[in-house]
Design a protein around this motif. Structure first.
Motif, short mmCIF file in Angstrom:
data_model
loop_
_atom_site.label_atom_id
_atom_site.label_comp_id
_atom_site.label_asym_id
_atom_site.label_seq_id
_atom_site.Cartn_x
_atom_site.Cartn_y
_atom_site.Cartn_z
N GLU A 110 25.50 -29.04 -7.58
CA GLU A 110 26.69 -28.22 -7.29
C GLU A 110 26.32 -27.07 -6.36
O GLU A 110 25.23 -26.51 -6.44
CB GLU A 110 27.23 -27.67 -8.62
CG GLU A 110 28.39 -26.73 -8.49
CD GLU A 110 29.66 -27.44 -8.05
OE1 GLU A 110 30.52 -26.80 -7.47
OE2 GLU A 110 29.76 -28.66 -8.28
N SER A 148 42.08 -27.38 -7.03
CA SER A 148 40.64 -27.15 -6.90
C SER A 148 40.35 -25.68 -7.16
O SER A 148 41.23 -24.83 -7.07
CB SER A 148 40.16 -27.53 -5.50
OG SER A 148 40.81 -26.75 -4.53
N TRP A 149 39.08 -25.38 -7.46
CA TRP A 149 38.70 -24.01 -7.80
C TRP A 149 39.08 -23.07 -6.66
O TRP A 149 38.70 -23.28 -5.52
CB TRP A 149 37.21 -23.95 -8.06
CG TRP A 149 36.75 -22.58 -8.46
CD1 TRP A 149 36.75 -22.05 -9.70
CD2 TRP A 149 36.21 -21.58 -7.60
NE1 TRP A 149 36.26 -20.78 -9.68
CE2 TRP A 149 35.92 -20.45 -8.40
CE3 TRP A 149 35.96 -21.49 -6.23
CZ2 TRP A 149 35.38 -19.28 -7.90
CZ3 TRP A 149 35.43 -20.33 -5.72
CH2 TRP A 149 35.15 -19.24 -6.55
N ARG A 187 39.23 -28.85 -12.76
CA ARG A 187 38.39 -27.78 -13.30
C ARG A 187 39.11 -26.87 -14.28
O ARG A 187 38.51 -26.26 -15.14
CB ARG A 187 37.83 -26.92 -12.16
CG ARG A 187 36.60 -27.51 -11.52
CD ARG A 187 35.90 -26.48 -10.69
NE ARG A 187 34.61 -26.96 -10.22
CZ ARG A 187 33.74 -26.22 -9.59
NH1 ARG A 187 34.00 -24.96 -9.35
NH2 ARG A 187 32.59 -26.71 -9.19
N SER A 243 24.79 -31.88 -12.55
CA SER A 243 25.58 -30.85 -11.87
C SER A 243 24.74 -29.88 -11.08
O SER A 243 25.27 -29.01 -10.40
CB SER A 243 26.42 -30.08 -12.90
OG SER A 243 25.59 -29.30 -13.75
N ARG A 249 30.45 -32.07 -9.01
CA ARG A 249 31.54 -31.17 -9.39
C ARG A 249 32.18 -31.61 -10.72
O ARG A 249 32.44 -30.78 -11.59
CB ARG A 249 32.60 -31.12 -8.29
CG ARG A 249 32.15 -30.35 -7.06
CD ARG A 249 33.25 -30.31 -6.01
NE ARG A 249 32.85 -29.46 -4.88
CZ ARG A 249 33.06 -28.15 -4.83
NH1 ARG A 249 33.65 -27.55 -5.83
NH2 ARG A 249 32.68 -27.45 -3.79
#
Length: 958
Positions: free
Chosen positions: A830, A697-698, A762, A827, A798
């Protein structure tokens, strides 16, 4: 003894049967071996006398005490057949109000003990039992005096048992108790523990996370208790993973639990939990009394002494009268119709009375025979004048009352208080104004301006524009465009435009208003200076920083002379000038000016005033630019919490500060991760990766760690030999090479990492960008097609964001434009709102929607950095990307000069983030990759020769 019913760190409790002098069942607590020294026994005997003196219905009575034949002290106490208070309240689903009512007698019991000279020092749920007597819930405090009799220290081994009760002691322990060999405690120690108990009753959690305390080393555990500030109970409840269960146990909807606690109950609990015991409640009764005030809708001692707050409590206390009062308040707006007529009549009557009085005087001089009649007329005229003046005063007073009532909704006035009732009146007034129910146009214009200003401060800029626009229209028609009142309306309308990113429109209106105010009011009138400041702000937003700096400096000189150096407006101008210094990269000058300004604001205003919080946020940004991420993160957190209290969580200013906090926290986490993993051995790396459930994940710590690992080739080689297919490892090294602009190596590492990794991750965007940068356009198209085929239509924001950003990166993406636009709209849910707006603007540019793209990109700039087009650090990478896309939009629309300006602005914005040769960039890999892709595309589109552009040559290292 019949059976064991409990055990703690100090003793074992049994249910026992007493046979004489009376038969009854009792609780028998026997002190454990090892705590039966002569000193303890001597203190125990003295304490026994004090325990016998206590007589309170909410204290379990001490019936007897003594020492066994083996020399172990014991207590005989009343047997309470109850359960811990928290457990009881949850089982019976007691509401927050019922829990407070049950908690009050607990405080009173503690107060009784204090009056007898006894400090409990071990207040926790298991020592406050609740039992039902005659269908009434009765709390009973047990174990009074035992802790004081034993007088054990934190260093004794008995404190380190595995029993939950003993561990629970730390969770309820006051800061002054958490000191080795320093048991300097008084009755306020029990007040703190009562505050912890109240915190848990309301929020379902203790102030400090139990798991965190259990896992902390002993010294760290004590430091947490002494130094760390816990979140407010409303915040803890709202963010708890168990919120649905906690809310259900309180017969409250999850979304409403935080709101039910927020405000007074937060204040009460946090006052009881103050690290400085001098600021806590002096007594347990003081805590109970404040809770009773809250239950009776009276102002609490812990609350701010604001007139608005006390008024709100009065309204809530007198609900029957409020029914009439609310009707009257709503009707007051309608009353202005009659009031305006009455005001006009009063003015006419006063004028006519003056005329008749004058005529009567002349008549008396000219005609002696009419003297008597003139005197009568004069007396009548004087009486009519008095009536007219009373009517005028009444009308003015009613108008002021309504204005003050509407102004009370303003966050600056409310200071975080609940303004629901007044907000309803504000919206009702807005509706009535829109429907034209106010007959007198000038009165309507005045109210439009008041309502508009309140909406402006609430962050509802669209609503504000409607009202200010209406006020300007009436002012221009009835008063003239250069009347001072009309100019005030125009100033506020320009501010509404500016907040909606209509900067050029705002700039023109500010310039017109400034010229008119200078002519009408003078160049140094406070209103003229105010417009001058806001005009300079638009110049700053438009990247005309030299002009903005010149205006701010001239403005500060005039304000120092006219208003004084500590005036709110003077301090605001200094804050704005510090922002310009940041735009220009003059960070040291900005820091000095911001610190001096903040010191004055804290003295003149308060630490909750919006202007003060703006300056604190600016200092946090300065700390971040200087690389002081920990200091910046702490200050951003402090500001965001206060802004949430004063302005509300949904206010644009609060959201902006939280963006800064999130971004700074990421850099701080990356810095700490780098330091932590730099010296990790290959064996430790293998163990870490084998047991990891990292999903890439980011900003995930493991991915950041692998990026650091890539800078150690020998260790990386040994880890890769053991785990050759570990995707996290290769993607981390791909990011490392990307940040060094080594695109071939990055593309190779990303390709290897995504052999076994979902294309919904991502990092797929980074892989796609590296393919574009090595010229593999066919590989990029194939990757986009595979991603769409594997993921289909995204079902969350996401995933939609990742797919939009990947497919909008290059025009040749093999995906229909309308599909990308659809993902971009999805998005918008987000959380990183500014970044989503940027990606939406890029998608709109790809679809040929250039004007729409401008709107999204400018909104992204202002959402991310409040218009600081050259803001570096937290938002420098984002703004550079926004300006490079704007440059391409301008070129497509034929605005060649403006395109060149935007390109230069983007290049300047990113320049300070450009690393020395051989060092990684100071921004995220994904943003660094996007910059190089778009920068190369823009240069080709605008026809910029890299040989003639030093900055372009410097940055386009590919």
């Amino acid at each position: 003894m019949l059976q064991q019913i409990g055990e703690g760190g100090m003793g074992v409790v049994y249910m026992a049967e007493q046979t004489e002098p009376i038969e009854r069942r009792v609780a028998l607590k026997i002190i454990k071996p090892g705590m039966d020294t002569m000193q303890v026994i001597a203190r125990f005997e003295a304490e026994r006398q004090a325990l016998a003196m206590m007589d309170h219905p909410n204290i379990a009575r001490a019936l007897d005490a003594g020492v066994t034949g083996a020399g172990r002290p014991y207590f005989v106490m009343e047997l309470v057949k109850g359960v811990p208070i928290t457990e009881y309240c949850d089982e019976h689903q007691r509401t927050p109000r019922q829990r407070l009512e049950l908690f009050i007698p607990v405080c009173q019991a503690i107060q009784h003990a204090h009056q007898k000279g006894i400090i409990h020092r071990d207040i926790k749920p298991s020592n406050v039992l609740v039992a039902d007597y005659d269908n009434h819930s009765v709390p009973k405090v047990i174990d009074f005096g035992v802790a004081k009799a034993i007088d054990h220290r934190l260093t004794e081994k008995t404190m380190f048992t595995e029993f939950g009760q003993v561990l629970g002691t730390f969770e309820y322990m006051s800061p002054e108790q958490a000191k080795l060999n320093q048991w300097d405690v008084d009755t306020r120690t029990d007040v703190y523990s009562l505050g912890v108990l109240l915190y848990e009753l309301l929020s379902g959690e203790t102030p400090f996370d139990r798991q965190r305390l259990r896992s902390a080393a002993f010294d760290e555990l004590l430091r947490i208790i002494r130094e760390d500030e816990p979140p407010k109970p409303s915040t803890r409840a709202s963010t708890s993973q168990s919120l649905p269960t906690i809310a259900d146990n309180r017969k409250t909807e999850p979304a409403k639990l935080g709101a039910a606690i927020r405000g007074e109950l937060d204040w009460i609990v946090m006052k009881a939990l103050d690290k400085d015991r001098g600021r806590r409640y002096e007594t347990a009764n003081g805590l109970a009394a404040d809770i009773e005030r809250h239950l009776n809708d009276e102002p609490v001692v812990a609350g701010p002494p604001l007139a608005h707050y006390r008024l709100a409590k009065f309204v809530k206390r007198n609900k029957l009268q409020v029914v009439a009062a609310a009707a009257v308040a709503a009707a007051l707006v309608m009353t202005l119709v009659g009031t305006s007529v009455g005001m006009a009549w009063a003015l006419r009557e006063r004028s006519r009375a003056d005329t008749e009085a004058a005529r009567a005087t002349l008549s008396a001089q000219a005609e002696a025979k009419a003297r008597q009649k003139a005197q009568e007329n004069e007396q009548r005229a004087v009486k009519q004048k008095e009536i007219a003046e009373r009517e005028l005063a009444r009308a003015t007073e009613i108008k002021q009352l309504i204005t003050q009532m509407l102004d009370s909704v303003d966050p600056v006035q409310a200071q975080g208080e609940d303004t629901t009732l007044l907000r309803g009146i504000l919206d009702d007034a807005s509706q009535r104004l829109a429907e034209g129910e106010i007959a007198d146009e000038l009165v309507a214009a005045s109210l439009h301006d008041v309502v508009g200003r309140v909406y402006l401060n609430l962050g509802l800029y669209g609503e504000a524009e409607k009202h200010h626009g209406a006020a300007v229209a009436i002012g221009n028609r009835d008063l003239g465009s250069e009347h001072s009142v009309t100019l005030s309306y125009a100033h506020n309308l320009a501010l509404a435009y500016e907040h909606q990113n209509r900067v050029k429109v705002a700039e023109r209106l500010y310039e017109q208003t400034l010229k008119a105010r200078t002519r009408v009011l003078g160049p140094e009138h406070p209103n003229t200076l105010q417009t001058m400041r806001l005009l300079a702000g638009t110049y700053r937003t438009l990247d005309r920083t030299d002009e903005a700096e010149s205006i701010y400096k001239a403005l500060i000189k005039m304000e120092n002379r006219v208003l004084g150096p500590e005036h709110t407006q003077t301090l605001l101008s200094k804050y704005c000038l510090a922002g310009v210094y940041i735009d220009q990269g003059r960070i040291s000058e900005a820091e000095i000016l911001a610190q001096n300004t903040l010191a004055l604001q804290l003295r003149v205003l308060s630490d909750k005033h919006p202007h003060t919080l703006h300056t604190m946020a600016l200092l946090a940004l300065i700390h971040e630019k200087q690389g002081n991420f920990e200091q910046a993160s702490a200050l951003f957190k402090r500001v965001s919490e206060k802004q949430e209290q004063v302005l509300g969580l949904d206010h644009p200013v609060t959201r902006h500060t939280y963006h800064g906090l999130n971004h700074t926290s990421f850099f701080l986490a990356r810095e700490k991760t780098n330091a932590e993993v730099r010296n990790r051995s290959a064996t430790e790396w293998v163990r870490e990766l084998q047991h990891s459930e990292d999903n890439l994940s980011w900003g995930s710590p493991l991915k950041m760690a692998c990026k650091t690992l890539a800078s150690r080739p020998e260790v990386f080689r040994r880890v890769a030999e053991i785990l050759p297919e570990e995707s996290t490892l290769w993607i981390g090294r791909g990011q490392h090479h990307a940040l060094l602009s080594e695109w071939e190596k990055a593309a190779s590492d990303y390709a290897r990492g995504f052999k076994s990794r979902s294309l919904g991750d991502r990092s797929i965007f980074e892989y796609a960008g590296s393919l574009v940068l090595v010229g593999d356009q066919q590989g990029y198209r194939r990757l986009c097609k595979q991603m769409v085929g594997q993921l289909g239509e995204p079902d969350d924001a996401r995933t939609a964001f990742a797919m939009t950003r990947t497919c909008a990166l290059s025009p040749d993406n093999n995906v229909p434009r309308q599909q990308v636009a659809k993902w971009a709209d999805m998005s918008l849910n987000e959380s990183k709102f500014a970044w989503v707006l940027h990606v939406k603007g890029l998608a709109q540019y790809r679809a040929g929607q250039y004007e729409e793209a401008f709107g999204s990109l400018k909104q992204s700039i202002n959402t991310g950095s409040s218009g600081d087009v050259n803001a570096l650090g937290a938002w420098g990478d984002l703004n550079a990307l926004n300006w490079i896309v704007q440059a391409m939009c301008h070129h497509k629309l034929g605005n060649t000069d403006r395109a060149q300006e935007c390109f230069a602005t983007a290049t300047t914005s990113i320049e300070m983030l450009n690393p020395p040769a051989g060092e990684a960039a100071a921004i995220n890999a994904c943003d660094w990759i996007e910059w190089h892709v778009l920068h190369r595309e823009a240069k080709q589109l605008l026809g910029i020769d890299s040989d003639n552009s030093k900055k372009s040559e410097l940055l386009d290292s590919s």
